[in-house]
Design an enzyme around this catalytic site. Sequence first.
Site, mmCIF file in Angstrom:
data_model
loop_
_atom_site.group_PDB
_atom_site.id
_atom_site.type_symbol
_atom_site.label_atom_id
_atom_site.label_comp_id
_atom_site.label_asym_id
_atom_site.label_seq_id
_atom_site.Cartn_x
_atom_site.Cartn_y
_atom_site.Cartn_z
ATOM 1 N N HIS A 46 -1.546 7.531 5.895
ATOM 2 C CA HIS A 46 -0.923 7.209 4.608
ATOM 3 C C HIS A 46 -1.898 6.348 3.785
ATOM 4 C CE1 HIS A 46 2.193 6.112 1.761
ATOM 5 N NE2 HIS A 46 3.095 6.762 2.444
ATOM 6 N N GLY B 297 0.088 8.029 9.754
ATOM 7 C CA GLY B 297 0.892 9.183 9.342
ATOM 8 C C GLY B 297 0.156 10.503 9.501
ATOM 9 N N TYR C 48 8.422 2.059 11.016
ATOM 10 C CA TYR C 48 8.308 3.526 11.045
ATOM 11 C C TYR C 48 9.696 4.136 10.884
ATOM 12 C CZ TYR C 48 5.306 7.503 11.450
ATOM 13 O OH TYR C 48 4.579 8.625 11.132
HETATM 14 O O1 YXS Z 1 -13.311 -0.286 0.355
HETATM 15 P P1 YXS Z 1 -13.396 1.116 -0.213
HETATM 16 O O2 YXS Z 1 -12.883 1.231 -1.636
HETATM 17 O O3 YXS Z 1 -14.710 1.781 0.039
HETATM 18 O O4 YXS Z 1 -12.321 2.000 0.645
HETATM 19 C C1 YXS Z 1 -12.455 2.040 2.053
HETATM 20 C C2 YXS Z 1 -11.054 1.941 2.629
HETATM 21 O O5 YXS Z 1 -10.227 1.026 1.943
HETATM 22 C C3 YXS Z 1 -10.538 3.342 2.401
HETATM 23 N N1 YXS Z 1 -9.454 3.660 3.338
HETATM 24 C C4 YXS Z 1 -8.168 3.773 3.002
HETATM 25 N N2 YXS Z 1 -7.560 3.641 1.794
HETATM 26 C C5 YXS Z 1 -6.215 3.802 1.784
HETATM 27 N N3 YXS Z 1 -5.474 4.084 2.877
HETATM 28 C C6 YXS Z 1 -6.052 4.228 4.087
HETATM 29 N N4 YXS Z 1 -5.304 4.545 5.142
HETATM 30 C C7 YXS Z 1 -7.461 4.054 4.180
HETATM 31 N N5 YXS Z 1 -8.365 4.090 5.206
HETATM 32 C C8 YXS Z 1 -9.564 3.857 4.669
HETATM 33 O O6 YXS Z 1 -11.640 4.195 2.658
HETATM 34 C C9 YXS Z 1 -12.874 3.466 2.401
HETATM 35 C C10 YXS Z 1 -13.723 3.527 3.644
HETATM 36 O O7 YXS Z 1 -13.028 2.800 4.628
HETATM 37 P P2 YXS Z 1 -13.818 2.046 5.788
HETATM 38 O O8 YXS Z 1 -14.976 1.324 5.173
HETATM 39 O O9 YXS Z 1 -12.827 1.265 6.553
HETATM 40 O O10 YXS Z 1 -14.363 3.281 6.660
HETATM 41 P P3 YXS Z 1 -14.839 3.245 8.171
HETATM 42 O O11 YXS Z 1 -15.524 4.547 8.384
HETATM 43 O O12 YXS Z 1 -15.534 1.977 8.458
HETATM 44 O O13 YXS Z 1 -13.491 3.221 9.010
HETATM 45 C C11 YXS Z 1 -12.638 4.358 8.987
HETATM 46 C C12 YXS Z 1 -11.246 3.929 9.509
HETATM 47 C C13 YXS Z 1 -10.276 5.099 9.318
HETATM 48 C C14 YXS Z 1 -11.348 3.540 11.009
HETATM 49 C C15 YXS Z 1 -10.782 2.701 8.682
HETATM 50 O O14 YXS Z 1 -10.907 3.007 7.296
HETATM 51 C C16 YXS Z 1 -9.352 2.353 8.976
HETATM 52 O O15 YXS Z 1 -9.025 1.756 10.018
HETATM 53 N N6 YXS Z 1 -8.453 2.773 8.015
HETATM 54 C C17 YXS Z 1 -7.038 2.490 8.179
HETATM 55 C C18 YXS Z 1 -6.438 3.453 9.232
HETATM 56 C C19 YXS Z 1 -4.934 3.160 9.333
HETATM 57 O O16 YXS Z 1 -4.536 2.093 9.831
HETATM 58 N N7 YXS Z 1 -4.144 4.076 8.834
HETATM 59 C C20 YXS Z 1 -2.663 3.923 8.826
HETATM 60 C C21 YXS Z 1 -2.197 3.932 7.352
HETATM 61 S S1 YXS Z 1 -0.435 3.556 7.315
HETATM 62 C C22 YXS Z 1 0.253 4.959 7.950
HETATM 63 O O17 YXS Z 1 -0.372 6.010 8.020
HETATM 64 C C23 YXS Z 1 1.666 4.912 8.459
HETATM 65 C C24 YXS Z 1 2.639 4.510 7.380
HETATM 66 S S2 YXS Z 1 1.782 3.834 9.839
HETATM 67 O O18 YXS Z 1 1.347 2.520 9.381
HETATM 68 O O19 YXS Z 1 3.154 3.804 10.221
HETATM 69 O O20 YXS Z 1 0.945 4.377 10.869
#
Ligand code: YXS
Length: 257
Positions: free
Chosen positions: A63, A106, A136
């Site tokens: 998400h 998500g 969730y």
């Molecule tokens: O800082 P900039 O502008 O370059 O943007 C960064 C991040 O902010 C962005 N980005 C995201 N933006 C919005 N939503 C996200 N889920 C998201 N994930 C990343 O992408 C740019 C690059 O991110 P960066 O520097 O962290 O990349 P990386 O290669 O070092 O690491 C990749 C990840 C995926 C490991 C890391 O970005 C990460 O941990 N992202 C969050 C993953 C996460 O927790 N997703 C759950 C979202 S909430 C959801 O899906 C459900 C509602 S729940 O919470 O129930 O699971």
Amino acid sequence: MFIRASLTEAIGTLTLDQPAKRNALSKALVEELLAALADFEKNEARVVVIRAAADAKVWSAGHDISELPEARDPLLYSDPLERLLRAVKTFPAPVIAMVHGSVWGGATDLVLSCDLIVGDETSSFAITPANLGLAYNTVGLLQFMRRLPLNVVKEMFFTASPVRAEDAEKWGILNHLVPAADLEGVTHELARRIAGEAPLVVAAVKEQLRVLAEADPITPEIFERIQDLRRRVYESEDYREGIRAFHEKRKPVFRGC
Ligand code: YXS
């Protein structure tokens, strides 16, 4: 454009392609996926493959956190991601998730909502509400409960840790774990095989299995208890802290309130 869509020999392919945001399932990206699925249905696709671009290390970051609302239910029925999950589950042909790279939040629910999942050794799957203090939703929990042993569901939600490819195969997330070099070939062979079968039978069996699997009688008391449990979470300071920490690129400090 945040995705690429193509339809060849009745096989539709959706490629997530917004690397700058790690294919986060933003409203804009989801709307493109929904439009492409509607087009595939109109053109009688017999199978759909959802994948990321070949060079993506992240299949999808889940998400779009910047679009998560604070202090109210973050996963409403009308939420774009929830609309996408329902569109995949009700699409009148099998949807195959082809996974290279890490899958988060998500997006793991999206992969589990697909009918078949083929992954390579780089694939991993995390469900991360506990990282954000997020409540969730019930449909999502039931999706995990239907697909995986309860102790595995609990470990995934309680730890928010990525499940690595070999465990994803062992626990039944993956139909097939194949070497990265074979991922595209194996997936398309599977798609071609399904596309050659009787489409009315395949579509009817998919929908019958969906309605039977989703026939969960929930009493009003269960419904209200779940709402009460979730409201305490999404109205919490911890949820606000989880979102804030992500934007400030730091680890959240949860105080249980
Ligand atoms: O800082 P900039 O502008 O370059 O943007 C960064 C991040 O902010 C962005 N980005 C995201 N933006 C919005 N939503 C996200 N889920 C998201 N994930 C990343 O992408 C740019 C690059 O991110 P960066 O520097 O962290 O990349 P990386 O290669 O070092 O690491 C990749 C990840 C995926 C490991 C890391 O970005 C990460 O941990 N992202 C969050 C993953 C996460 O927790 N997703 C759950 C979202 S909430 C959801 O899906 C459900 C509602 S729940 O919470 O129930 O699971």
